[in-house]
Design an enzyme around this catalytic site. Sequence first.
Site, PDB file in Angstrom:
ATOM      1  N   PHE A  17       0.826  -1.208   0.000  1.00  0.00           N
ATOM      2  CA  PHE A  17       0.000   0.000   0.000  1.00  0.00           C
ATOM      3  C   PHE A  17       0.861   1.260   0.000  1.00  0.00           C
ATOM      4  O   PHE A  17       0.687   2.156  -0.834  1.00  0.00           O
ATOM      5  CB  PHE A  17      -0.920  -0.034   1.223  1.00  0.00           C
ATOM      6  CG  PHE A  17      -1.801   1.165   1.396  1.00  0.00           C
ATOM      7  CD1 PHE A  17      -2.631   1.605   0.376  1.00  0.00           C
ATOM      8  CD2 PHE A  17      -1.804   1.860   2.603  1.00  0.00           C
ATOM      9  CE1 PHE A  17      -3.463   2.710   0.537  1.00  0.00           C
ATOM     10  CE2 PHE A  17      -2.632   2.964   2.784  1.00  0.00           C
ATOM     11  CZ  PHE A  17      -3.450   3.391   1.744  1.00  0.00           C
ATOM     12  N   ARG A  38       8.735  -9.595  -3.371  1.00  0.00           N
ATOM     13  CA  ARG A  38       8.872 -11.041  -3.170  1.00  0.00           C
ATOM     14  C   ARG A  38       8.737 -11.803  -4.484  1.00  0.00           C
ATOM     15  O   ARG A  38       9.463 -12.747  -4.738  1.00  0.00           O
ATOM     16  CB  ARG A  38       7.837 -11.529  -2.152  1.00  0.00           C
ATOM     17  CG  ARG A  38       7.983 -10.825  -0.811  1.00  0.00           C
ATOM     18  CD  ARG A  38       7.174 -11.451   0.290  1.00  0.00           C
ATOM     19  NE  ARG A  38       7.145 -10.583   1.469  1.00  0.00           N
ATOM     20  CZ  ARG A  38       6.774 -10.963   2.663  1.00  0.00           C
ATOM     21  NH1 ARG A  38       6.397 -12.205   2.869  1.00  0.00           N
ATOM     22  NH2 ARG A  38       6.762 -10.117   3.675  1.00  0.00           N
ATOM     23  N   ALA A  74       9.113  -3.469   3.647  1.00  0.00           N
ATOM     24  CA  ALA A  74       8.692  -4.871   3.673  1.00  0.00           C
ATOM     25  C   ALA A  74       8.613  -5.382   5.104  1.00  0.00           C
ATOM     26  O   ALA A  74       9.537  -5.201   5.898  1.00  0.00           O
ATOM     27  CB  ALA A  74       9.667  -5.728   2.865  1.00  0.00           C
ATOM     28  N   SER A 119       6.550   1.412  13.509  1.00  0.00           N
ATOM     29  CA  SER A 119       5.121   1.560  13.796  1.00  0.00           C
ATOM     30  C   SER A 119       4.929   2.287  15.108  1.00  0.00           C
ATOM     31  O   SER A 119       5.725   2.138  16.052  1.00  0.00           O
ATOM     32  CB  SER A 119       4.449   0.190  13.876  1.00  0.00           C
ATOM     33  OG  SER A 119       3.131   0.291  14.393  1.00  0.00           O
ATOM     34  N   TYR A 144       3.331  -7.963  16.995  1.00  0.00           N
ATOM     35  CA  TYR A 144       3.746  -7.081  15.897  1.00  0.00           C
ATOM     36  C   TYR A 144       4.535  -5.890  16.429  1.00  0.00           C
ATOM     37  O   TYR A 144       5.649  -5.593  15.965  1.00  0.00           O
ATOM     38  CB  TYR A 144       2.523  -6.604  15.124  1.00  0.00           C
ATOM     39  CG  TYR A 144       2.829  -5.517  14.115  1.00  0.00           C
ATOM     40  CD1 TYR A 144       3.542  -5.806  12.954  1.00  0.00           C
ATOM     41  CD2 TYR A 144       2.406  -4.205  14.320  1.00  0.00           C
ATOM     42  CE1 TYR A 144       3.839  -4.808  12.033  1.00  0.00           C
ATOM     43  CE2 TYR A 144       2.691  -3.208  13.404  1.00  0.00           C
ATOM     44  CZ  TYR A 144       3.402  -3.514  12.258  1.00  0.00           C
ATOM     45  OH  TYR A 144       3.697  -2.530  11.348  1.00  0.00           O
ATOM     46  N   GLY A 193     -25.000   3.360   4.618  1.00  0.00           N
ATOM     47  CA  GLY A 193     -25.895   3.855   5.669  1.00  0.00           C
ATOM     48  C   GLY A 193     -26.098   2.903   6.822  1.00  0.00           C
ATOM     49  O   GLY A 193     -27.161   2.912   7.461  1.00  0.00           O
TER      50      GLY A 193
END
Length: 323
Positions: A17, A38, A74, A119, A144, A193
Site C-alpha cells: 500500500f 517477493r 517490507a 510503527s 507485531y 448507511g
Amino acid sequence: MANMSEYRVLVTGANGFVGCALRAELQKRSLPFATAVRQKQAKTEYEEYAVGTLNGKTDWTHALLGCNTVIHLAARVHVMQEDAQDPLAAFREVNVISTLNLAHQAIAAGVRRFVYVSSVKVNGEESGQLPFTPFDSPAPGDPYGLSKWEAEQALCELAKKSDLELVIVRPPLVYGPGVRANFLRLLTFVKWGVPLPLGSVNNRRSMVALDNLVDLLILCTKHPAAAGQTFMVSDGADMSTTELLNLLAGAMGRRVCLVSVPTTLLKLAAAMIGKTAVADRLLCSLQVDISHTMLTLGWVPVIDVKEALNKTVRYFLRSIEAK
C-alpha cells in the site's frame, strides 16, 4: 542535502500500500530508485528485483547494487485474524531477522542511509492523556509491535558499530486511495448507511495520509539532520472516531447514521464477542506528537486531513462504480 548524483534508493515492499505510492512519487520527482519485491511482476517501468521469502537468508545483492539508501517497508504486518501457531516467532522472522540481514548486506554494499519504517505500536496501544513522542519508553502491546521494537533496537546497535545512518519512522494508521482493512470497512458502512453505535465516542486519534508519509520518507533519505533520529508522523490534525465518520460521510455527500451508546457498554460488548482489539481502535485515544519531526527536518504535512480524506473517498467511490 545528499549529493543527487550519488542518490539512488532501494524501496523494499514496493508492491504494498505504501510502497506503490512511494515508488510513484519517486518517479514523479525523477529520483533514481530500484524496488525489491517477493515476486517479480510481468513488466515494470522501473528496476524491480524479486528476493523471494523474507528471512535471515534472503539475498539482497542484486537489488542493493548501486544504491546508497534503503527505505525498508517490507514487513509482516499486523493482522486481525492471526493464523500462525507462534505469532511472535513469525513476526520476528520477517520483521527482525530479515531486517537485520538486509541491513548487514546494505552496509557491505556501501549503503549509507537506512530508513526503517516501524510503527506507532512500538510506543503502545493507547496514548492516554499525552500524545506519544519518539522519546517515550516503548511499550509494545502485541507481537507485531514487539517485533518492530526489537528490529529498531537491533538496527541501532548495528548503526553504532558501522557508518550506517539509521532513520526510524513510526507511523500510526495510514490511509489514502486504495486503503483496506478497518478503514475500508468504515467507508463501506458509511456508504451503505449502516447504523453505527459510535455517536458518543470522544477519543482522539492520529492518522497519516499516504501523501504525507511518502513525502516524509523521501525527505528522510536526504536531510542531513535525519541521521540517527526517530520520528513520529501524522497529518497534524487529530480527531475522534465520530468526527472521522462525519467527515467521510460529508465527502460522500450524505449523513452518517450514528447512534449514541456509552463507550463502557461498547467495550463490554466487544469483550464478550472477542473483538476487544477492534473496539480499542475505535474507542481509545492514540495520538502522536510530530513537533520533533517538524522542528528537526523543517517538515510540514503536504496535504491536510480533509483533502486527504476526500481523495480517499473519491477513489473508494470510483472503485465501487467500476465493479
